[in-house]
Write a protein that holds these residues in place. Structure first.
Motif, PDB file in Angstrom:
ATOM      1  N   ALA A   1      40.415  58.284  36.032  1.00 18.04           N
ATOM      2  CA  ALA A   1      41.225  57.100  36.306  1.00 18.04           C
ATOM      3  C   ALA A   1      40.252  56.181  35.771  1.00 18.04           C
ATOM      4  O   ALA A   1      40.684  54.995  35.106  1.00 18.04           O
ATOM      5  CB  ALA A   1      41.765  56.917  37.595  1.00 18.04           C
ATOM      6  N   MET A   2      39.216  55.809  36.277  1.00 23.89           N
ATOM      7  CA  MET A   2      38.305  54.787  35.961  1.00 23.89           C
ATOM      8  C   MET A   2      37.735  54.916  34.521  1.00 23.89           C
ATOM      9  O   MET A   2      37.804  53.788  33.702  1.00 23.89           O
ATOM     10  CB  MET A   2      37.092  54.634  36.816  1.00 23.89           C
ATOM     11  N   ASP A   3      37.560  55.840  33.808  1.00 21.98           N
ATOM     12  CA  ASP A   3      37.160  56.216  32.693  1.00 21.98           C
ATOM     13  C   ASP A   3      38.771  55.539  31.534  1.00 21.98           C
ATOM     14  O   ASP A   3      38.357  54.936  30.679  1.00 21.98           O
ATOM     15  CB  ASP A   3      37.103  57.538  32.028  1.00 21.98           C
TER      16      ASP A   3
ATOM     17  N   PRO B   1      36.244  48.312  41.397  1.00 18.56           N
ATOM     18  CA  PRO B   1      35.955  46.873  40.682  1.00 18.56           C
ATOM     19  C   PRO B   1      34.198  47.010  40.468  1.00 18.56           C
ATOM     20  O   PRO B   1      33.606  46.470  39.772  1.00 18.56           O
ATOM     21  CB  PRO B   1      36.217  45.941  41.894  1.00 18.56           C
ATOM     22  N   ARG B   2      33.526  47.805  41.423  1.00 15.51           N
ATOM     23  CA  ARG B   2      31.876  48.104  41.112  1.00 15.51           C
ATOM     24  C   ARG B   2      31.940  48.901  39.827  1.00 15.51           C
ATOM     25  O   ARG B   2      30.777  48.478  39.176  1.00 15.51           O
ATOM     26  CB  ARG B   2      31.596  48.760  42.343  1.00 15.51           C
TER      27      ARG B   2
ATOM     28  N   GLY C   1      35.458  43.807  36.137  1.00 11.60           N
ATOM     29  CA  GLY C   1      36.814  42.952  35.445  1.00 11.60           C
ATOM     30  C   GLY C   1      37.842  42.434  36.507  1.00 11.60           C
ATOM     31  O   GLY C   1      37.344  42.541  37.714  1.00 11.60           O
ATOM     32  N   VAL C   2      38.833  42.394  36.115  1.00 10.02           N
ATOM     33  CA  VAL C   2      39.966  41.659  36.821  1.00 10.02           C
ATOM     34  C   VAL C   2      40.820  42.789  37.362  1.00 10.02           C
ATOM     35  O   VAL C   2      41.341  43.693  36.543  1.00 10.02           O
ATOM     36  CB  VAL C   2      40.815  40.611  36.154  1.00 10.02           C
ATOM     37  N   HIS C   3      41.004  43.194  38.482  1.00 12.26           N
ATOM     38  CA  HIS C   3      41.719  44.213  39.085  1.00 12.26           C
ATOM     39  C   HIS C   3      42.924  43.967  39.963  1.00 12.26           C
ATOM     40  O   HIS C   3      42.627  42.973  40.853  1.00 12.26           O
ATOM     41  CB  HIS C   3      40.755  45.259  39.934  1.00 12.26           C
TER      42      HIS C   3
ATOM     43  N   PHE D   1      38.370  42.749  44.027  1.00 12.20           N
ATOM     44  CA  PHE D   1      39.852  42.705  43.664  1.00 12.20           C
ATOM     45  C   PHE D   1      40.271  41.148  43.221  1.00 12.20           C
ATOM     46  O   PHE D   1      40.118  40.296  44.149  1.00 12.20           O
ATOM     47  CB  PHE D   1      40.624  43.295  44.650  1.00 12.20           C
ATOM     48  N   SER D   2      40.868  40.865  42.313  1.00 14.79           N
ATOM     49  CA  SER D   2      41.587  39.692  41.811  1.00 14.79           C
ATOM     50  C   SER D   2      42.923  39.417  42.461  1.00 14.79           C
ATOM     51  O   SER D   2      43.068  38.370  43.036  1.00 14.79           O
ATOM     52  CB  SER D   2      41.666  39.574  40.414  1.00 14.79           C
ATOM     53  N   VAL D   3      43.769  40.507  42.676  1.00 15.37           N
ATOM     54  CA  VAL D   3      45.028  40.367  43.453  1.00 15.37           C
ATOM     55  C   VAL D   3      45.269  41.420  43.975  1.00 15.37           C
ATOM     56  O   VAL D   3      45.056  42.595  43.960  1.00 15.37           O
ATOM     57  CB  VAL D   3      46.100  40.647  42.092  1.00 15.37           C
ATOM     58  N   VAL D   4      45.872  41.017  45.481  1.00 17.74           N
ATOM     59  CA  VAL D   4      46.382  42.033  46.468  1.00 17.74           C
ATOM     60  C   VAL D   4      48.016  42.012  46.159  1.00 17.74           C
ATOM     61  O   VAL D   4      48.540  41.095  46.648  1.00 17.74           O
ATOM     62  CB  VAL D   4      45.697  41.797  47.718  1.00 17.74           C
ATOM     63  N   LEU D   5      48.362  43.121  45.835  1.00 18.13           N
ATOM     64  CA  LEU D   5      49.784  43.077  45.418  1.00 18.13           C
ATOM     65  C   LEU D   5      50.431  43.824  46.443  1.00 18.13           C
ATOM     66  O   LEU D   5      50.387  44.918  46.855  1.00 18.13           O
ATOM     67  CB  LEU D   5      49.893  44.016  44.052  1.00 18.13           C
ATOM     68  N   TYR D   6      51.750  43.310  47.115  1.00 15.87           N
ATOM     69  CA  TYR D   6      52.437  43.863  47.886  1.00 15.87           C
ATOM     70  C   TYR D   6      53.872  43.794  47.096  1.00 15.87           C
ATOM     71  O   TYR D   6      54.742  43.170  47.407  1.00 15.87           O
ATOM     72  CB  TYR D   6      52.416  43.155  49.047  1.00 15.87           C
TER      73      TYR D   6
END
Length: 281
Positions: free
Chosen positions: A173-175, A203-204, A208-210, A233-238
């Protein structure tokens, strides 16, 4: 101010806000009413959730049943109702790279400030369902490139989501996320990490923006905003919090009405007529 100008300003505002580690809270909305509540409670951004739209509009699961035209109508209504940036769930782009071109044009005109595209096969499934499948990485790269090249305003962001964690593992998935980022995706979303160690690695290992998507009852641990921001993490999505809360409230109040023949005893759980009218302006 013309709508196109206002939306361009929101595009810039949204892009500037989404920095690594910002940890912005982003609730999801199913419709314009939910969007109004999100804005009224102080949130600075929201997602037009495909799952929430499918559940509320069709009373059906998130399995690719909502058409692009239906989604765009919801986006337009939400755009008219609130003045905060919108991340729009574009599902798989409604087809191949050619379809993605049309999808981006339609959703940008409707008022999106960012568009999410995912690498599932069609019909897609909710990210926390089992038995998902993904397209080839190379095919998704072409979709991302098509989206980036199509947007009229280069400040509109493209979010690349991968569901490969569930089938191929975190490394794969990270690839994929790296490849999508190289193709031009502005920010990234690896769906369904299973534990704190996986969350910390994303993120490590892929700077980038995650986005971190938290689903109550889903697969990813519900960590606090500050902890996820510290991870990067840039955004914590609910994405479905408002939907889950409203569905529970509807079920409880309607069951009470059925069982008792009145709403006596639950008035304090209901929004009064005056407050309701204020909410819809």
């Amino acid at each position: 101010m013309p709508r196109s100008v206002a939306n361009a300003l929101l595009n810039q505002q949204f892009r500037q806000a989404l920095t690594p580690g910002a940890g912005h809270l982003m609730p999801g909305a199913a419709n314009a009413l939910a969007a109004r509540v999100i804005e009224a409670t102080g949130h600075q951004m929201l997602m037009v959730s495909g799952a929430a739209v499918a559940n509320t509009y069709l009373g059906a699961p998130d399995i690719g049943l909502v058409s692009l035209a239906e989604l765009a109508a919801h986006v337009g209504a939400i755009r008219d109702a609130v003045n905060i940036p919108l991340l729009v769930d574009g599902d798989t782009g409604f087809g191949n790279a050619i379809n993605v071109v049309h999808t981006v044009r339609v959703l940008e005109r409707a008022g999106a400030n960012a568009i999410m595209l995912e690498d599932q096969t069609f019909p897609k499934r909710c990210g926390h369902f089992e038995n998902k499948t993904v397209i080839a990485k190379s095919e998704m790269v072409q979709k991302i490139k098509a989206a980036v090249d199509t947007r009229e305003d280069d400040q509109l962001m493209i979010l690349a989501r991968t569901d490969a964690r569930s089938m191929e593992g975190l490394e794969a998935a990270m690839d994929r996320a790296r490849a999508y980022q190289e193709a031009g995706a502005d920010f990234l979303f690896i769906e369904s990490p299973l534990n704190i160690e996986e969350l910390d690695a994303i993120p490590r290992e892929v700077p980038g923006v995650h986005v971190c998507n938290l689903v109550v009852g889903g697969k990813t641990p519900l960590l606090p905003q500050k902890e996820l921001a510290t991870m990067g993490f840039s955004v914590v999505l609910y994405a479905n919090l408002a939907l889950q809360a409203s569905l529970m409230a509807m079920q409880k109040s309607l069951q009470h009405l059925h069982d008792h023949g009145s709403v006596n005893g639950i008035e304090d759980q209901l929004m009064m007529f005056k407050e309701r009218q204020i909410m819809v302006d």
